[in-house]
Design an enzyme around this catalytic site. Structure first.
Site, PDB file in Angstrom:
ATOM      1  N   ASP A   1      -9.956  -0.610   3.681  1.00  0.00           N
ATOM      2  CA  ASP A   1      -8.775  -1.202   4.317  1.00  0.00           C
ATOM      3  C   ASP A   1      -9.139  -1.703   5.719  1.00  0.00           C
ATOM      4  OD1 ASP A   1      -6.084  -1.659   5.186  1.00  0.00           O
ATOM      5  OD2 ASP A   1      -5.374   0.114   4.118  1.00  0.00           O
TER       6      ASP A   1
ATOM      7  N   ASP B   1      -3.706   3.157   7.826  1.00  0.00           N
ATOM      8  CA  ASP B   1      -2.452   3.638   7.225  1.00  0.00           C
ATOM      9  C   ASP B   1      -2.203   5.110   7.552  1.00  0.00           C
ATOM     10  OD1 ASP B   1      -2.179   1.045   6.367  1.00  0.00           O
ATOM     11  OD2 ASP B   1      -2.859   1.443   4.318  1.00  0.00           O
TER      12      ASP B   1
ATOM     13  N   GLU C   1      -1.841  -4.971  -2.051  1.00  0.00           N
ATOM     14  CA  GLU C   1      -1.608  -5.940  -0.964  1.00  0.00           C
ATOM     15  C   GLU C   1      -2.031  -7.371  -1.288  1.00  0.00           C
ATOM     16  OE1 GLU C   1       0.197  -5.383   1.759  1.00  0.00           O
ATOM     17  OE2 GLU C   1       0.290  -3.194   1.877  1.00  0.00           O
TER      18      GLU C   1
ATOM     19  N   HIS D   1       0.799  -1.235   0.000  1.00  0.00           N
ATOM     20  CA  HIS D   1       0.000   0.000   0.000  1.00  0.00           C
ATOM     21  C   HIS D   1       0.830   1.283   0.000  1.00  0.00           C
ATOM     22  CE1 HIS D   1      -4.472   1.076   1.037  1.00  0.00           C
ATOM     23  NE2 HIS D   1      -4.040   1.693  -0.042  1.00  0.00           N
TER      24      HIS D   1
ATOM     25  N   ASP E   1      -7.378  -1.802  -0.428  1.00  0.00           N
ATOM     26  CA  ASP E   1      -6.440  -2.766   0.155  1.00  0.00           C
ATOM     27  C   ASP E   1      -7.204  -4.076   0.303  1.00  0.00           C
ATOM     28  OD1 ASP E   1      -4.900  -4.286   2.003  1.00  0.00           O
ATOM     29  OD2 ASP E   1      -4.118  -2.473   2.961  1.00  0.00           O
TER      30      ASP E   1
ATOM     31  N   HIS F   1      -6.953  -1.483   7.898  1.00  0.00           N
ATOM     32  CA  HIS F   1      -6.110  -0.547   8.649  1.00  0.00           C
ATOM     33  C   HIS F   1      -6.434   0.878   8.192  1.00  0.00           C
ATOM     34  CE1 HIS F   1      -4.011  -4.414   7.889  1.00  0.00           C
ATOM     35  NE2 HIS F   1      -3.783  -4.340   9.196  1.00  0.00           N
TER      36      HIS F   1
ATOM     37  N   HIS G   1       4.085   0.958   4.309  1.00  0.00           N
ATOM     38  CA  HIS G   1       2.675   0.833   3.880  1.00  0.00           C
ATOM     39  C   HIS G   1       1.699   1.264   4.976  1.00  0.00           C
ATOM     40  CE1 HIS G   1       1.948  -3.678   5.222  1.00  0.00           C
ATOM     41  NE2 HIS G   1       2.504  -2.956   6.172  1.00  0.00           N
TER      42      HIS G   1
ATOM     43  N   ASP H   1      -6.807  -6.485   2.059  1.00  0.00           N
ATOM     44  CA  ASP H   1      -6.986  -6.984   3.432  1.00  0.00           C
ATOM     45  C   ASP H   1      -8.247  -6.428   4.105  1.00  0.00           C
ATOM     46  OD1 ASP H   1      -6.306  -4.525   4.750  1.00  0.00           O
ATOM     47  OD2 ASP H   1      -4.198  -5.092   4.905  1.00  0.00           O
TER      48      ASP H   1
END
Ligand SMILES: NC(=[NH2+])NCCC[C@H](N)C(=O)O
Ligand SMILES: [Mn+2]
Ligand SMILES: [Mn+2]
Length: 299
Positions: free
Chosen positions: A122, A126, A271, A99, A226, A124, A139, A228
């Site tokens: 995402d 980031d 990712e 990312h 992303d 997350h 990332h 994930d």
């Protein structure tokens, strides 16, 4: 009607992540038929661009953040390529890679769109900075860089790039936030729909609101997806999986709604890590999801 044109940009770069493998993402996604899929949906597809780390670029050892020089070099080249595509009237579709490459996309895009909205899907946020990062992995700081919250600036990558405005940035799918990231979300006022809000409001309402926020007064909306964000049951091939993510249908519906809105002007898909995948399930899912963003429908 003029045929819409998509420019696929492969970025086989994984040094922004803590474990290797995402550098193999772009070729794997392409191998499972992305170009054909987009052509089948009526797009004119350009798929011959690859951004590579220039030889000899290497960060000195011993600093907290890992591979800063490599990330900046790739982001600069990617940013120029993305700028060239958007200013030429093409839709850039950037395939990562980890990312951190989103910094390059944002740098190129904000040179062209001076008021860019961003939807960041995402697990997350980031939103670490070089000060707060618990891992030193680049990332984990890319959205913070986009917002101008890091010492690293988009305009170092592409001349004329400008920071994003938090009021036009939306995170969807978050479920693993570091302490300082939580504080930043509160203090900057950017919108974050965690999995909790998705459970309560439903993904349709969340995505519609996100499109409003990212589209409000902006001249372009970038989707940074992303993989994930999707539950590891569906997307095991990724470096930082977190349970409790978007279901298969929630992920598709999100992208179908974005497609329907007609507001998305560029996208990253990042990712995907083929080394960690099971029977290429995650690469195949990425192809499907990109299809939904570009108008593929069940019926
Ligand atoms: N793009 C990603 N998968 N980011 C994961 C970031 C994880 C953690 N918050 C970190 O800063 O290292
Ligand atoms: Mn991410
Ligand atoms: Mn993530």
């Amino acid at each position: 009607m003029v045929q819409q044109s998509v420019s696929i940009i492969r970025v086989p770069f994984g040094l922004g992540a803590g474990r290797p493998g995402s550098e193999n993402g772009p070729d794997s996604i392409m191998k499972f038929g992305l170009a054909k899929k987009l052509q089948g949906l009526g797009y004119d597809v350009q798929a011959d661009q690859t951004i590579r780390l220039p030889e000899g670029v290497q960060s000195p050892p011993g600093s907290k953040m890992k591979h800063v020089e490599e990330v900046l070099a790739v982001a600069g080249l990617l940013g120029e390529a993305v700028y060239k595509e958007v200013s030429g009237g093409h839709i850039p579709l950037v395939l990562g890679g980890d990312h951190s490459i989103a910094m390059g996309s944002l740098a190129g895009l904000t040179r062209h769109y001076h008021h860019l909205g961003v939807i960041w899907v995402d697990a997350h946020s980031d939103l670490n900075t070089e000060t707060t990062s618990p891992s030193g992995n680049m990332h984990g700081i890319s959205l913070a860089v986009g917002l101008g919250l890091s010492h690293i600036k988009l305009k170092q990558m592409v001349e004329g790039a400008v920071p994003l405005k938090p009021e036009n940035c939306v995170i969807i799918g978050a479920r693993d936030l570091d302490r300082d990231e939580k504080a930043l979300i509160r203090s900057t006022g950017l919108t974050c729909y965690t999995m909790h809000e998705i459970d309560r409001l439903g993904i349709e309402k969340v995505v519609q609101e996100a499109l409003q926020i990212a589209g409000n007064g902006t001249d372009g909306v970038h989707l940074s997806f992303d993989i994930d964000s999707v539950d590891p049951i569906e997307a095991p091939g990724t470096g930082t999986p977190v349970r409790g993510g978007l279901s298969y249908r929630e992920a598709h519906l999100s992208l179908e709604l974005m497609s329907e809105s007609g507001r998305i002007t560029s996208a990253d898909f990042v990712e995907v890590n083929p080394l960690l995948d099971r029977n290429n399930q995650t690469s195949k899912l990425a192809v499907e999801l990109i299809g939904s963003l570009f108008g593929s429908r069940i019926l």
